[in-house]
Design a protein around this motif. Sequence first.
Motif, PDB file in Angstrom:
ATOM      1  N   MET A  20      14.395 -18.269 -17.113  1.00  0.00           N
ATOM      2  CA  MET A  20      15.153 -17.637 -16.006  1.00  0.00           C
ATOM      3  C   MET A  20      14.351 -16.457 -15.449  1.00  0.00           C
ATOM      4  N   PRO A  21      14.000 -16.485 -14.163  1.00  0.00           N
ATOM      5  CA  PRO A  21      13.252 -15.361 -13.609  1.00  0.00           C
ATOM      6  C   PRO A  21      14.123 -14.113 -13.489  1.00  0.00           C
ATOM      7  N   SER A  22      13.518 -12.965 -13.709  1.00  0.00           N
ATOM      8  CA  SER A  22      14.274 -11.739 -13.461  1.00  0.00           C
ATOM      9  C   SER A  22      13.517 -10.895 -12.445  1.00  0.00           C
ATOM     10  N   ILE A  23      14.253 -10.112 -11.690  1.00  0.00           N
ATOM     11  CA  ILE A  23      13.655  -9.306 -10.624  1.00  0.00           C
ATOM     12  C   ILE A  23      13.775  -7.846 -11.014  1.00  0.00           C
ATOM     13  N   GLN A  24      12.632  -7.145 -10.958  1.00  0.00           N
ATOM     14  CA  GLN A  24      12.655  -5.738 -11.333  1.00  0.00           C
ATOM     15  C   GLN A  24      12.312  -4.842 -10.147  1.00  0.00           C
ATOM     16  N   LEU A  25      13.081  -3.781 -10.008  1.00  0.00           N
ATOM     17  CA  LEU A  25      12.783  -2.762  -9.001  1.00  0.00           C
ATOM     18  C   LEU A  25      11.655  -1.884  -9.529  1.00  0.00           C
ATOM     19  N   GLN A  26      10.552  -1.799  -8.767  1.00  0.00           N
ATOM     20  CA  GLN A  26       9.420  -0.959  -9.200  1.00  0.00           C
ATOM     21  C   GLN A  26       9.483   0.432  -8.590  1.00  0.00           C
ATOM     22  N   GLY A  27      10.310   0.596  -7.584  1.00  0.00           N
ATOM     23  CA  GLY A  27      10.436   1.901  -6.951  1.00  0.00           C
ATOM     24  C   GLY A  27      10.853   1.742  -5.504  1.00  0.00           C
ATOM     25  N   LYS A  28      11.108   2.877  -4.870  1.00  0.00           N
ATOM     26  CA  LYS A  28      11.530   2.841  -3.465  1.00  0.00           C
ATOM     27  C   LYS A  28      10.648   3.754  -2.627  1.00  0.00           C
ATOM     28  N   ILE A  29      10.247   3.230  -1.473  1.00  0.00           N
ATOM     29  CA  ILE A  29       9.519   4.030  -0.494  1.00  0.00           C
ATOM     30  C   ILE A  29      10.544   4.598   0.481  1.00  0.00           C
ATOM     31  N   PHE A  30      10.486   5.908   0.691  1.00  0.00           N
ATOM     32  CA  PHE A  30      11.359   6.548   1.678  1.00  0.00           C
ATOM     33  C   PHE A  30      10.501   7.008   2.852  1.00  0.00           C
ATOM     34  N   LEU A  31      10.868   6.563   4.027  1.00  0.00           N
ATOM     35  CA  LEU A  31      10.173   7.016   5.228  1.00  0.00           C
ATOM     36  C   LEU A  31      11.162   7.789   6.086  1.00  0.00           C
ATOM     37  N   GLN A  32      10.810   9.042   6.351  1.00  0.00           N
ATOM     38  CA  GLN A  32      11.691   9.897   7.156  1.00  0.00           C
ATOM     39  C   GLN A  32      10.929  10.414   8.362  1.00  0.00           C
ATOM     40  N   GLY A  33      11.651  10.964   9.306  1.00  0.00           N
ATOM     41  CA  GLY A  33      10.999  11.557  10.468  1.00  0.00           C
ATOM     42  C   GLY A  33      12.013  11.800  11.558  1.00  0.00           C
ATOM     43  N   THR A  34      11.510  12.107  12.757  1.00  0.00           N
ATOM     44  CA  THR A  34      12.418  12.290  13.880  1.00  0.00           C
ATOM     45  C   THR A  34      12.221  11.166  14.892  1.00  0.00           C
ATOM     46  N   ILE A  35      13.278  10.914  15.636  1.00  0.00           N
ATOM     47  CA  ILE A  35      13.206   9.958  16.745  1.00  0.00           C
ATOM     48  C   ILE A  35      13.435  10.758  18.019  1.00  0.00           C
ATOM     49  N   TYR A  79      -2.201   5.265   1.859  1.00  0.00           N
ATOM     50  CA  TYR A  79      -0.903   5.415   1.185  1.00  0.00           C
ATOM     51  C   TYR A  79      -0.649   4.299   0.160  1.00  0.00           C
ATOM     52  N   THR A  80      -1.152   3.098   0.467  1.00  0.00           N
ATOM     53  CA  THR A  80      -0.954   1.958  -0.439  1.00  0.00           C
ATOM     54  C   THR A  80      -1.518   2.266  -1.828  1.00  0.00           C
ATOM     55  N   GLU A  81      -2.772   2.761  -1.827  1.00  0.00           N
ATOM     56  CA  GLU A  81      -3.405   3.081  -3.116  1.00  0.00           C
ATOM     57  C   GLU A  81      -2.632   4.165  -3.856  1.00  0.00           C
ATOM     58  N   ASN A  82      -2.133   5.133  -3.106  1.00  0.00           N
ATOM     59  CA  ASN A  82      -1.411   6.237  -3.750  1.00  0.00           C
ATOM     60  C   ASN A  82      -0.074   5.786  -4.347  1.00  0.00           C
ATOM     61  N   VAL A  83       0.582   4.833  -3.690  1.00  0.00           N
ATOM     62  CA  VAL A  83       1.818   4.288  -4.272  1.00  0.00           C
ATOM     63  C   VAL A  83       1.479   3.492  -5.531  1.00  0.00           C
ATOM     64  N   LEU A  84       0.417   2.697  -5.462  1.00  0.00           N
ATOM     65  CA  LEU A  84       0.009   1.908  -6.641  1.00  0.00           C
ATOM     66  C   LEU A  84      -0.354   2.820  -7.808  1.00  0.00           C
ATOM     67  N   LYS A  85      -1.055   3.911  -7.500  1.00  0.00           N
ATOM     68  CA  LYS A  85      -1.427   4.893  -8.528  1.00  0.00           C
ATOM     69  C   LYS A  85      -0.167   5.467  -9.183  1.00  0.00           C
ATOM     70  N   ALA A  86       0.799   5.799  -8.348  1.00  0.00           N
ATOM     71  CA  ALA A  86       2.048   6.389  -8.867  1.00  0.00           C
ATOM     72  C   ALA A  86       2.760   5.409  -9.793  1.00  0.00           C
ATOM     73  N   ILE A  87       2.691   4.116  -9.478  1.00  0.00           N
ATOM     74  CA  ILE A  87       3.354   3.134 -10.339  1.00  0.00           C
ATOM     75  C   ILE A  87       2.585   2.960 -11.649  1.00  0.00           C
ATOM     76  N   SER A  88       1.245   2.893 -11.541  1.00  0.00           N
ATOM     77  CA  SER A  88       0.468   2.637 -12.766  1.00  0.00           C
ATOM     78  C   SER A  88       0.410   3.863 -13.672  1.00  0.00           C
ATOM     79  N   ALA A  89       0.710   5.057 -13.122  1.00  0.00           N
ATOM     80  CA  ALA A  89       0.693   6.276 -13.926  1.00  0.00           C
ATOM     81  C   ALA A  89       1.861   6.339 -14.909  1.00  0.00           C
ATOM     82  N   GLU A  90       2.828   5.466 -14.711  1.00  0.00           N
ATOM     83  CA  GLU A  90       4.031   5.544 -15.551  1.00  0.00           C
ATOM     84  C   GLU A  90       3.758   5.112 -16.984  1.00  0.00           C
TER      85      GLU A  90
END
Length: 275
Positions: free
Chosen positions: A1-16, A264-275
């Motif tokens: 049975m496959p299971s799905i794991q949340l690895q983290g969430k990216i939050f993007l904020q700013g003004t419109i 940013y991609t590399e920095n997110v990957l780094k943050a995940i692998s640092a755990e």
Amino acid sequence: MPSIQLQGKIFLQGTINALTGLHIGGNSGELDIGGIDNPIIRNTFNRQPYIPGSSLRGKMRGLLDRHFNNPLEKRVGRDVRVHECETPANYNGCPVCQVFGVVPIRQLSGRTMPTRLIVRDTFLTHESLQALDRADTDTDFTEIKTEAAIDRITSAATPRQQERVPAGATFGPFQIVHSLYTQNGNDLDNQLLTELQLFDTVLKGMELLADDYLGGSGSRGSGQIAFENLKLTFKSRECYEKVDLAPITIAEDVAIKALRQSDYTENVLKAISAE
Ligand SMILES: [Zn+2]
């Protein structure tokens, strides 16, 4: 049975920023007799205009469907056709459905990932509320634009009215939340790279939207918006476990293009692998 794991969430904020007047349609049925024909959507409690997350999300999805030449095979009601993949093979090759989600029909049952993208409603900034309040227009926080339909031969004109949030108004912070998921058993690094490519699809959708329009009457000048002062943070799975662990700021005060070009991609990957 496959299971799905949340690895983290990216939050993007700013003004419109509304570079031109913005008309996101409300319900004219709510208006009194003598009200304008074409009102905008407002918060019921305080009458303030806002940008529904569904409007941003729907427009981004539509523009991405056109960008990827996705077939519009599904009917919603009588007149609206949309794209939604209906087989696992199509779904797995379709970034739009993977990001924005599909209705889990039988062929797809158990073969899709959860919807990755959440787009929150965005409200006028405090500064814009104050400025619009001072502007003392006939309607709360908005302008009434009168256009005319012109008879092409006699030049007789019939006026029509539309309510808009005036150009120069600023909404924010907007917030986009994008979840990164992996499935057990497969190569984690590759999966994460693919997940981050899906997030780039979101940025692509925002870029397409900034070059298009939001709401109504875009071909007649309304709805040009700019996403500004973007801030990208990443909240890893660990942040939900350890209360002292704060989300990491990956980029700050950037434009969409600059963000897409950054590492940013590399920095997110780094943050995940640092755990
Ligand atoms: Zn699709």
